[in-house]
Design a protein around this motif. Structure first.
Motif, PDB file in Angstrom:
ATOM      1  N   SER A 131       0.968  -0.022   0.020  1.00 27.50           N
ATOM      2  CA  SER A 131       1.560  -0.183  -1.231  1.00 27.50           C
ATOM      3  C   SER A 131       3.101   0.532  -1.244  1.00 27.50           C
ATOM      4  CB  SER A 131       0.745   0.537  -2.024  1.00 27.50           C
ATOM      5  OG  SER A 131       0.631   1.901  -1.983  1.00 27.50           O
ATOM      6  N   ASP A 132       3.287   1.762  -1.169  1.00 26.41           N
ATOM      7  CA  ASP A 132       4.582   2.350  -1.548  1.00 26.41           C
ATOM      8  C   ASP A 132       5.595   1.977  -0.242  1.00 26.41           C
ATOM      9  OD1 ASP A 132       3.607   3.547  -3.759  1.00 26.41           O
ATOM     10  OD2 ASP A 132       3.706   5.699  -2.882  1.00 26.41           O
ATOM     11  N   GLU A 133       5.065   2.284   1.066  1.00 28.98           N
ATOM     12  CA  GLU A 133       5.937   2.063   2.074  1.00 28.98           C
ATOM     13  C   GLU A 133       6.206   0.569   2.211  1.00 28.98           C
ATOM     14  OE1 GLU A 133       5.731   3.226   6.808  1.00 28.98           O
ATOM     15  OE2 GLU A 133       5.431   4.811   5.123  1.00 28.98           O
ATOM     16  N   ASN A 134       5.172  -0.197   2.106  1.00 32.51           N
ATOM     17  CA  ASN A 134       5.455  -1.631   2.348  1.00 32.51           C
ATOM     18  C   ASN A 134       6.269  -1.891   1.173  1.00 32.51           C
ATOM     19  OD1 ASN A 134       4.430  -4.186   3.659  1.00 32.51           O
ATOM     20  ND2 ASN A 134       3.915  -4.660   1.497  1.00 32.51           N
ATOM     21  N   THR A 135       6.309  -1.712   0.020  1.00 33.72           N
ATOM     22  CA  THR A 135       7.190  -2.010  -0.928  1.00 33.72           C
ATOM     23  C   THR A 135       8.774  -1.670  -0.428  1.00 33.72           C
ATOM     24  OG1 THR A 135       5.589  -2.034  -2.765  1.00 33.72           O
ATOM     25  CG2 THR A 135       7.634  -1.961  -3.395  1.00 33.72           C
ATOM     26  N   TYR A 136       8.892  -0.460   0.014  1.00 32.17           N
ATOM     27  CA  TYR A 136       9.939  -0.061   0.353  1.00 32.17           C
ATOM     28  C   TYR A 136      10.496  -1.000   1.182  1.00 32.17           C
ATOM     29  CZ  TYR A 136      13.650   1.972   3.445  1.00 32.17           C
ATOM     30  OH  TYR A 136      14.740   2.135   3.981  1.00 32.17           O
ATOM     31  N   PHE A 137       9.852  -1.565   2.433  1.00 36.02           N
ATOM     32  CA  PHE A 137      10.372  -2.545   3.284  1.00 36.02           C
ATOM     33  C   PHE A 137      11.107  -3.715   2.520  1.00 36.02           C
ATOM     34  CE2 PHE A 137       7.875  -0.202   6.782  1.00 36.02           C
ATOM     35  CZ  PHE A 137       8.983   0.161   7.685  1.00 36.02           C
ATOM     36  N   LEU A 138      10.084  -4.157   1.612  1.00 36.89           N
ATOM     37  CA  LEU A 138      10.463  -5.536   0.983  1.00 36.89           C
ATOM     38  C   LEU A 138      11.855  -5.296   0.122  1.00 36.89           C
ATOM     39  CD1 LEU A 138       6.987  -6.648  -0.154  1.00 36.89           C
ATOM     40  CD2 LEU A 138       8.361  -7.172   2.030  1.00 36.89           C
ATOM     41  N   ARG A 139      11.853  -4.137  -0.459  1.00 36.47           N
ATOM     42  CA  ARG A 139      13.069  -3.998  -1.169  1.00 36.47           C
ATOM     43  C   ARG A 139      14.282  -3.946  -0.411  1.00 36.47           C
ATOM     44  NH1 ARG A 139      12.136   0.799  -3.246  1.00 36.47           N
ATOM     45  NH2 ARG A 139      14.035   0.938  -4.505  1.00 36.47           N
ATOM     46  N   ALA A 140      13.997  -3.015   0.865  1.00 39.77           N
ATOM     47  CA  ALA A 140      15.295  -2.876   1.545  1.00 39.77           C
ATOM     48  C   ALA A 140      15.473  -4.138   2.326  1.00 39.77           C
ATOM     49  CB  ALA A 140      14.795  -1.664   2.764  1.00 39.77           C
ATOM     50  N   PHE A 141      14.561  -4.863   2.849  1.00 40.79           N
ATOM     51  CA  PHE A 141      15.044  -6.215   3.474  1.00 40.79           C
ATOM     52  C   PHE A 141      15.740  -6.934   2.481  1.00 40.79           C
ATOM     53  CE2 PHE A 141      10.814  -6.161   6.226  1.00 40.79           C
ATOM     54  CZ  PHE A 141      11.650  -5.431   7.188  1.00 40.79           C
ATOM     55  N   ASP A 142      15.540  -7.043   1.216  1.00 41.08           N
ATOM     56  CA  ASP A 142      16.244  -7.789   0.073  1.00 41.08           C
ATOM     57  C   ASP A 142      17.567  -7.205   0.193  1.00 41.08           C
ATOM     58  OD1 ASP A 142      14.049  -9.216  -0.777  1.00 41.08           O
ATOM     59  OD2 ASP A 142      13.523  -8.094  -2.313  1.00 41.08           O
ATOM     60  N   ALA A 143      17.971  -5.995  -0.179  1.00 40.58           N
ATOM     61  CA  ALA A 143      18.981  -5.366  -0.075  1.00 40.58           C
ATOM     62  C   ALA A 143      20.050  -5.576   1.073  1.00 40.58           C
ATOM     63  CB  ALA A 143      18.921  -3.776  -0.343  1.00 40.58           C
ATOM     64  N   LEU A 144      19.410  -5.745   2.255  1.00 38.04           N
ATOM     65  CA  LEU A 144      20.170  -6.082   3.489  1.00 38.04           C
ATOM     66  C   LEU A 144      20.171  -7.364   3.993  1.00 38.04           C
ATOM     67  CD1 LEU A 144      18.415  -3.403   5.779  1.00 38.04           C
ATOM     68  CD2 LEU A 144      20.775  -3.104   4.731  1.00 38.04           C
ATOM     69  N   GLY A 145      19.656  -8.326   3.081  1.00 42.31           N
ATOM     70  CA  GLY A 145      19.692  -9.718   3.201  1.00 42.31           C
ATOM     71  C   GLY A 145      18.815 -10.220   4.544  1.00 42.31           C
ATOM     72  N   VAL A 146      17.748  -9.822   4.812  1.00 46.86           N
ATOM     73  CA  VAL A 146      16.903  -9.987   5.846  1.00 46.86           C
ATOM     74  C   VAL A 146      16.006 -11.437   5.403  1.00 46.86           C
ATOM     75  CG1 VAL A 146      14.995  -9.324   7.403  1.00 46.86           C
ATOM     76  CG2 VAL A 146      16.950  -7.743   6.666  1.00 46.86           C
ATOM     77  N   PRO A 147      16.207 -12.327   6.189  1.00 46.49           N
ATOM     78  CA  PRO A 147      15.453 -13.700   5.720  1.00 46.49           C
ATOM     79  C   PRO A 147      14.143 -13.432   6.195  1.00 46.49           C
ATOM     80  CG  PRO A 147      16.635 -14.106   8.084  1.00 46.49           C
ATOM     81  CD  PRO A 147      17.120 -12.691   7.546  1.00 46.49           C
TER      82      PRO A 147
END
Length: 214
Positions: free
Chosen positions: A80-96
């Motif tokens: 939950s918390d850690e997985n959500t961080y990854f997804l938000r960070a990927f969005d911020a870093l423009g990871v496809p």
């Protein structure tokens, strides 16, 4: 000296190199280059599935119900918390999407994945504990800098706070105690096996930090 303390002491060179790594200094300063942070998170995300599976092995092989509950609660945080961080960070870093879920796996990443799978396949609680303890204790060790200010970017700051909050600190303390307890009750062969998993995990963790700058 407890079993976990003795294992860390045996692997002090690699442990300290990871704890005091350039990456750690740069993330606290908010100075990790974007390409490096992106590479780090993309590769680290590839561990989540194997890590949760390893937690499942710990749940299945634990000798106490209380331990099963503790690991189940921790697995819920990871998914939950850690997985959500990854997804938000990927969005911020423009990871496809393709890079998030099917990147080219590096040698260091593949080594850690294989070690987690090996520990899970052993169906031995001590081996699972050894790998889990390195993964969490080493991260607490580098992230726990009480006097350090957090960097402005959430990509840096939340990766730190995910690994130095009171709940995580309490879990690592419990995890070490569990490894100490199981180690003390095990025969020499089983302790040697757990020690081997612990040592290899530390080597791979150091290599993982090193390789993101390669």
């Amino acid at each position: 000296m407890s079993f976990s303390e003795a294992l860390r002491e045996t692997n002090a060179d690699d442990w300290d190199a990871a704890k005091n790594h350039r990456f750690v200094d740069e993330i606290f300063a908010g100075a990790v280059p974007e390409a490096v942070m992106r590479r780090y998170l993309v590769q680290d995300y590839q561990f989540v599935d194997r890590f949760v599976a390893l937690l499942g092995t710990a749940i299945a092989t634990a000798d106490r119900f209380e331990a099963r509950v503790r690991f189940t609660q921790f697995a819920a945080m990871i998914t939950s918390d850690e997985n959500t961080y990854f997804l938000r960070a990927f969005d911020a870093l423009g990871v496809p999407e393709a890079e998030r879920h099917a990147p080219a796996i590096t040698t260091a990443t593949a080594g850690l994945q294989a070690l987690m799978q090996e520990a899970a396949a052993s169906r031995d609680y001590a081996n699972a504990l050894a790998v889990l303890t390195v993964a969490e204790w080493l991260y607490l060790d580098w992230a726990d800098r009480p006097s350090a200010a957090l960097p402005p970017s959430f990509v840096h700051a939340e990766w730190i706070t995910l690994h130095n909050n009171d709940g995580f600190r309490s879990f690592v303390t419990w995890l070490r105690g569990e490894l100490d307890r199981v180690g003390a009750a095990s025969d020499p062969r089983r302790r040697e096996s757990a020690a081997d998993f612990f040592s290899r995990a530390v080597v791979f963790e150091r290599a993982f930090f090193d390789h993101i700058y390669a």
